[in-house]
Design an enzyme around this catalytic site. Structure first.
Site, PDB file in Angstrom:
ATOM      1  N   ARG A  59       0.659  -1.139   0.068  1.00 41.23           N
ATOM      2  CA  ARG A  59      -0.044  -0.098  -0.217  1.00 41.23           C
ATOM      3  C   ARG A  59       0.690   1.285  -0.002  1.00 41.23           C
ATOM      4  NH1 ARG A  59      -2.991  -3.766   1.810  1.00 41.23           N
ATOM      5  NH2 ARG A  59      -1.021  -4.230   3.049  1.00 41.23           N
ATOM      6  N   THR A  60       1.749   1.280   0.806  1.00 44.39           N
ATOM      7  CA  THR A  60       2.652   2.775   1.083  1.00 44.39           C
ATOM      8  C   THR A  60       3.348   3.122  -0.272  1.00 44.39           C
ATOM      9  OG1 THR A  60       2.815   2.072   3.402  1.00 44.39           O
ATOM     10  CG2 THR A  60       4.402   3.730   2.361  1.00 44.39           C
ATOM     11  N   LYS A  89      25.850  -3.003  -0.455  1.00 50.52           N
ATOM     12  CA  LYS A  89      27.699  -3.029  -0.354  1.00 50.52           C
ATOM     13  C   LYS A  89      28.108  -2.116   0.778  1.00 50.52           C
ATOM     14  CE  LYS A  89      27.407  -2.473  -5.518  1.00 50.52           C
ATOM     15  NZ  LYS A  89      27.771  -1.504  -6.633  1.00 50.52           N
ATOM     16  N   ARG A 110      11.331   3.529   3.328  1.00 50.45           N
ATOM     17  CA  ARG A 110      10.937   2.586   4.200  1.00 50.45           C
ATOM     18  C   ARG A 110      12.250   1.887   4.476  1.00 50.45           C
ATOM     19  NH1 ARG A 110       5.793  -1.064   4.260  1.00 50.45           N
ATOM     20  NH2 ARG A 110       4.879   0.777   5.231  1.00 50.45           N
ATOM     21  N   HIS A 138       5.324   5.852  11.422  1.00 46.36           N
ATOM     22  CA  HIS A 138       4.833   5.899  10.056  1.00 46.36           C
ATOM     23  C   HIS A 138       3.872   6.991   9.934  1.00 46.36           C
ATOM     24  CE1 HIS A 138       3.606   4.162   6.467  1.00 46.36           C
ATOM     25  NE2 HIS A 138       3.026   3.080   6.746  1.00 46.36           N
TER      26      HIS A 138
END
Ligand code: NCD
Length: 311
Positions: A59-60, A89, A110, A138
Site C-alpha cells: 500500500r505505502t 555494499k 521505508r 509511520h
C-alpha cells in the site's frame, strides 16, 4: 505567516503543528474531490519522486507512486533496495541522501531501522518522507488514518478510540496515538502484556492530558469505543518464532465481537491483515479498512504537493 510545508521533511508526527495537520487534511480533501471528478492534475509536472523501500510494502509504495503519477509527476525507485541497491555494499543512508538529491525532488524511504529516515534526511537537501522506520513511526499512515476518522465520523474531538494488537512493535499506532493526541480523544490500548504500548509513549500522551485505559479485554474496550483500530502482530520484529506463534492469535475480530460493540463502531486496520479480522466482518457498514487504504492516495498527493510547494 501562512502555513507551508514547502521544503520540509515528514519524519514523525510530533513535528507537525495543528495548522500543518489542518492544511494536509484540507489539501487531501481537495485532491480527493478532483480525483472523483476525473480531473487531470499536473501539480507535480517536471518533478521526480524516488521511492527507496528496504522493507516489504504494498500500500505505502503503490499509493505514493500512484499519488505522484496522479499529480503528473514521475517516479524512480530501487526495486528491492535491501538487496539490489548499494546498501548491500555497505553504503550509509547519509551518503545515499547526498546522492539522491541530484536524481529526484522528493524521496520516500521505508527501512527496518528506527531513525533511518532521519539519517537519509540529514544527508539529503530535498524533502524526505518517512514511509515507516522499523518499529518507530509511520507518519503518513497516521495522517491517512486521521483523514479516514474525520471522513467516517465527521469529527475527531471527543471520540473514544481503541488501538489493539501489537502496540509494542506497531509503528502505525505509535504515530497515530501521538497525532490523535492533538484532538482531545480518549484511548483504550488493548494488547497482550508482552505487546503493550511502550511506556515512553503512554507517559508522553498522559503528560498531554490524554486519558488512556490499558487493558487486555478487547470486548470491554469495544463496548465503549467509537473506533476500533486493529493491528497485525509484527512477525518481522520477533527474534523468537515461538514467541510470535504464542502471541499472533491474541485478538481476532469476528461478527460476534462487532455485534457486541457500541452501535456505529468504525473498524480500521492499516493492513495487511493476517487473521486479526475475519473476512465475514468486511460486510459490516462500519468496516472502513479498504476505504482507509484508498485514502492513502489523496493524503499522499497532499503531502507530495505540499513539500514540493506545488499544492
Ligand atoms: C503497516 C506498516 O508497514 O507498518 N502497513 C502499512 O503501511 N499499511 C502495518 C503493518 O505492516 O502491519
Amino acid at each position: 505567516m501562512t502555513t507551508s510545508l514547502k521544503g520540509k521533511d515528514v519524519l514523525q508526527v510530533e513535528q507537525l503543528a495543528s495548522e500543518e495537520i489542518a492544511l494536509i487534511m484540507d489539501t487531501a480533501a481537495r485532491f480527493q474531490g478532483a480525483l472523483q471528478a476525473g480531473d487531470r492534475l499536473m501539480n507535480m509536472a517536471g518533478k521526480v519522486l524516488a521511492t527507496l523501500f528496504y522493507e516489504p510494502s504494498t500500500r505505502t509504495r503503490l499509493s505514493f507512486e500512484a499519488a505522484m503519477l496522479r499529480l503528473g509527476g514521475q517516479v524512480i525507485s530501487v526495486a528491492e533496495a535491501k538487496t539490489s541497491s548499494s546498501a548491500a555494499k555497505g553504503e550509509t543512508l547519509f551518503d545515499t541522501g547526498k546522492m539522491i538529491e541530484s536524481y529526484c525532488d522528493v524521496a520516500v524511504i521505508r527501512h527496518p531501522v528506527v531513525g533511518s529516515a532521519q539519517e537519509l534526511a540529514e544527508g539529503a537537501s530535498i524533502p524526505v518522507i518517512n514511509g515507516g522506520d522499523g518499529a518507530g513511526q509511520h507518519p503518513t499512515q497516521a495522517l491517512l488514518d486521521l483523514y479516514t476518522i474525520r471522513q467516517e465520523k465527521g469529527r475527531v474531538e471527543g471520540l473514544t478510540i481503541t488501538l489493539a494488537g501489537d502496540l509494542k512493535n506497531g509503528r502505525t499506532v505509535h504515530s497515530l496515538s501521538a497525532l490523535l493526541a492533538n484532538f482531545g480523544v480518549r484511548f483504550y490500548f488493548v494488547a497482550p502484556q508482552a505487546l503493550a504500548m511502550p511506556a515512553e509513549i503512554t507517559a508522553s500522551l498522559r503528560q498531554r492530558s490524554i486519558e488512556i485505559v490499558e487493558t487486555t479485554d478487547l470486548a470491554r474496550a469495544v463496548a465503549e469505543s467509537n473506533v476500533l483500530y486493529m493491528t497485525r502482530v509484527q512477525k518481522e520484529r520477533f527474534a523468537d518464532p515461538a514467541e510470535y506463534a504464542r502471541l499472533k492469535g491474541a485478538y481476532v475480530v469476528d461478527t460476534k465481537l462487532v455485534k457486541s460493540a457500541k452501535p456505529g463502531l468504525t473498524l480500521m486496520h492499516p493492513l495487511p491483515r493476517v487473521d486479526e479480522i475475519q473476512k465475514q466482518v468486511d460486510a459490516d457498514p462500519g468496516a472502513a479498512y479498504f476505504r482507509q487504504a484508498a485514502n492513502g492516495v489523496p493524503v499522499r498527493m497532499a503531502l507530495l504537493a505540499l513539500v514540493a510547494g506545488r499544492e
